[in-house]
Structures are given as C-alpha cells and as structure tokens.
Motif scaffolding. Structure first.
Motif, mmCIF file in Angstrom:
data_model
loop_
_atom_site.group_PDB
_atom_site.id
_atom_site.type_symbol
_atom_site.label_atom_id
_atom_site.label_comp_id
_atom_site.label_asym_id
_atom_site.label_seq_id
_atom_site.Cartn_x
_atom_site.Cartn_y
_atom_site.Cartn_z
ATOM 1 N N LEU A 110 1.189 -1.491 7.257
ATOM 2 C CA LEU A 110 0.073 -1.547 6.418
ATOM 3 C C LEU A 110 -1.159 -2.494 6.829
ATOM 4 O O LEU A 110 -1.159 -3.267 7.498
ATOM 5 N N PRO A 111 -2.220 -1.953 6.476
ATOM 6 C CA PRO A 111 -3.477 -2.534 7.010
ATOM 7 C C PRO A 111 -3.942 -3.809 6.355
ATOM 8 O O PRO A 111 -4.679 -4.594 6.748
ATOM 9 N N TYR A 112 -3.528 -4.171 5.154
ATOM 10 C CA TYR A 112 -3.751 -5.522 4.605
ATOM 11 C C TYR A 112 -2.772 -5.868 3.557
ATOM 12 O O TYR A 112 -1.995 -5.248 3.455
ATOM 13 N N GLY A 113 -3.092 -6.945 2.983
ATOM 14 C CA GLY A 113 -2.194 -7.846 1.978
ATOM 15 C C GLY A 113 -1.121 -8.418 2.388
ATOM 16 O O GLY A 113 -0.916 -8.920 3.692
ATOM 17 N N LYS A 114 -0.246 -9.003 1.784
ATOM 18 C CA LYS A 114 0.916 -9.731 1.954
ATOM 19 C C LYS A 114 1.802 -9.311 3.219
ATOM 20 O O LYS A 114 2.244 -10.005 3.790
ATOM 21 N N TYR A 115 1.951 -8.232 3.427
ATOM 22 C CA TYR A 115 2.842 -7.426 4.668
ATOM 23 C C TYR A 115 1.973 -6.610 5.493
ATOM 24 O O TYR A 115 2.129 -5.889 6.225
ATOM 25 N N LYS A 116 0.509 -7.493 5.642
ATOM 26 C CA LYS A 116 -0.334 -6.751 6.790
ATOM 27 C C LYS A 116 0.526 -6.548 8.174
ATOM 28 O O LYS A 116 1.094 -7.510 8.670
ATOM 29 N N ASP A 117 0.267 -5.518 8.649
ATOM 30 C CA ASP A 117 0.647 -5.184 10.072
ATOM 31 C C ASP A 117 2.079 -4.693 9.988
ATOM 32 O O ASP A 117 2.709 -4.707 11.268
ATOM 33 N N ASP A 121 7.799 1.240 6.987
ATOM 34 C CA ASP A 121 9.448 1.363 6.437
ATOM 35 C C ASP A 121 9.899 -0.066 6.070
ATOM 36 O O ASP A 121 10.840 -0.204 5.308
ATOM 37 N N ASP A 122 9.032 -1.310 6.462
ATOM 38 C CA ASP A 122 9.521 -2.589 6.183
ATOM 39 C C ASP A 122 9.071 -2.876 4.945
ATOM 40 O O ASP A 122 9.094 -4.326 4.475
ATOM 41 N N VAL A 123 7.880 -2.580 4.528
ATOM 42 C CA VAL A 123 7.224 -3.063 3.192
ATOM 43 C C VAL A 123 7.990 -2.464 2.000
ATOM 44 O O VAL A 123 8.553 -1.472 1.754
ATOM 45 N N PRO A 124 8.453 -3.574 1.053
ATOM 46 C CA PRO A 124 9.201 -3.132 -0.220
ATOM 47 C C PRO A 124 8.831 -2.353 -0.935
ATOM 48 O O PRO A 124 7.282 -2.093 -1.014
ATOM 49 N N SER A 125 9.444 -1.245 -1.372
ATOM 50 C CA SER A 125 9.019 -0.290 -2.257
ATOM 51 C C SER A 125 8.175 -0.813 -3.612
ATOM 52 O O SER A 125 7.213 -0.308 -3.973
ATOM 53 N N GLU A 126 8.454 -2.170 -4.161
ATOM 54 C CA GLU A 126 8.093 -2.423 -5.249
ATOM 55 C C GLU A 126 6.440 -2.880 -4.886
ATOM 56 O O GLU A 126 5.429 -2.886 -5.792
#
Length: 164
Positions: A110-117, A121-126
């Motif tokens: 993920l390039p930005y936001g709460k889950y940046k980097d 597969d580890d970023v929540p679906s919601e």
C-alpha cells in the motif's frame, strides 16, 4: 525518456505534448520486486542505480543524480527493457509499447494511508473497500492503486464465496 517521467514532466511542462517513455514504469511491468537476475539476485526496488547494478550495466558515469550519469544509466536501462519486452514476444510498434506501459501495475504494498508499506495481502478488506467506494463517488485516485485495491478485494470475495 525518463526514469519517473511524471516527475520530469512536471519540471518540463513545455515537453508535455511529446511522447514519454517512463523507464521506472517499464521496469515495474517487466520485473516485479523480487525478480531474480542472471546472478540470482532479487530486485529490491526500482530505483535507477539499483536497476543499473541489478541489470549489470557497464556504463561510464560520474556521480549518481548528475544529469550525464542519470542519462547514461537511464539509456542503458531502456535498452535492457526493450530487449526483455521484445524477448517476451511483444510488438516493437511504438503504439503497442505505449499501450503496454499504460496497462495498470499490480502494486505489492500500500503506497500511503494507515497501512502504508504493508503488503496488500495484509491490508484489511474494509480499508480497500473505502478506496473503491471513494472512486465510485468521483475520487481522483492513481489508476495502479485503484486497480490493485479492486484486484485484491475481488480475490478475497471470490475466496470467501468458494469457501461457502
């Protein structure tokens, strides 16, 4: 030709009507992170100098990030990219090369936001769903990012449906 053409286009607006080849985007299409080179070294990132060493380019350069050095490295990278692209049976026609470069790239993190980097597969679906919904409302998102969110979200829905 530029490595990270959007940056250079911003600095050279008088050239924006020209055709641009982005060697950074080309590299991301051809060699995802972790791709092994001839020495079995995994590609750690797509930076200009990293690609230079990973591809084994023997180019005479001065200091990195100087115009003459960056031009020599970017030229060498482009040559290797064209060899790899054509070696995979792609068309040498400019319009086909540009179409290939315009295809979306599946991002690995993920390039930005709460889950940046975070790996996708580890970023929540919601969390992915928020970006997808924002785009439906007319959000202005990067095409690669939106493609990646939709890809991962759809894969999860498919996996969930298959488990029922």
């Amino acid at each position: 030709v530029a490595h990270n053409a959007p940056f250079d286009k911003g600095m050279l607006p008088e050239l924006n009507n020209n055709i641009w080849i982005d060697t950074l985007r080309f590299a991301k299409h051809l060699w995802p992170l972790g791709t092994l080179n001839e020495e079995n070294d995994p590609l750690p990132n797509h930076k200009n100098q990293t690609l230079r060493h990973w591809l084994g380019l023997d180019v005479c350069t001065g200091a990195a990030h100087r115009a003459d050095a960056d031009i020599a490295v970017t030229t060498g990278i482009l040559q290797k990219e064209l060899e790899a692209y054509l070696g995979r049976g792609h068309s040498p026609e400019m319009e086909d090369i540009l179409a290939f470069l315009a295809e979306p790239i599946l991002l690995e993190t993920l390039p930005y936001g709460k889950y940046k980097d975070f790996p996708m597969d580890d970023v929540p679906s919601e969390y992915l769903r928020v970006f997808i919904d924002n785009d439906k409302k007319g959000g202005d998102m990067d095409n690669d990012f939106l493609y990646t969110c939709k890809h991962h979200y759809a894969a999860r829905i498919k996996k969930l449906a298959a488990s029922m």
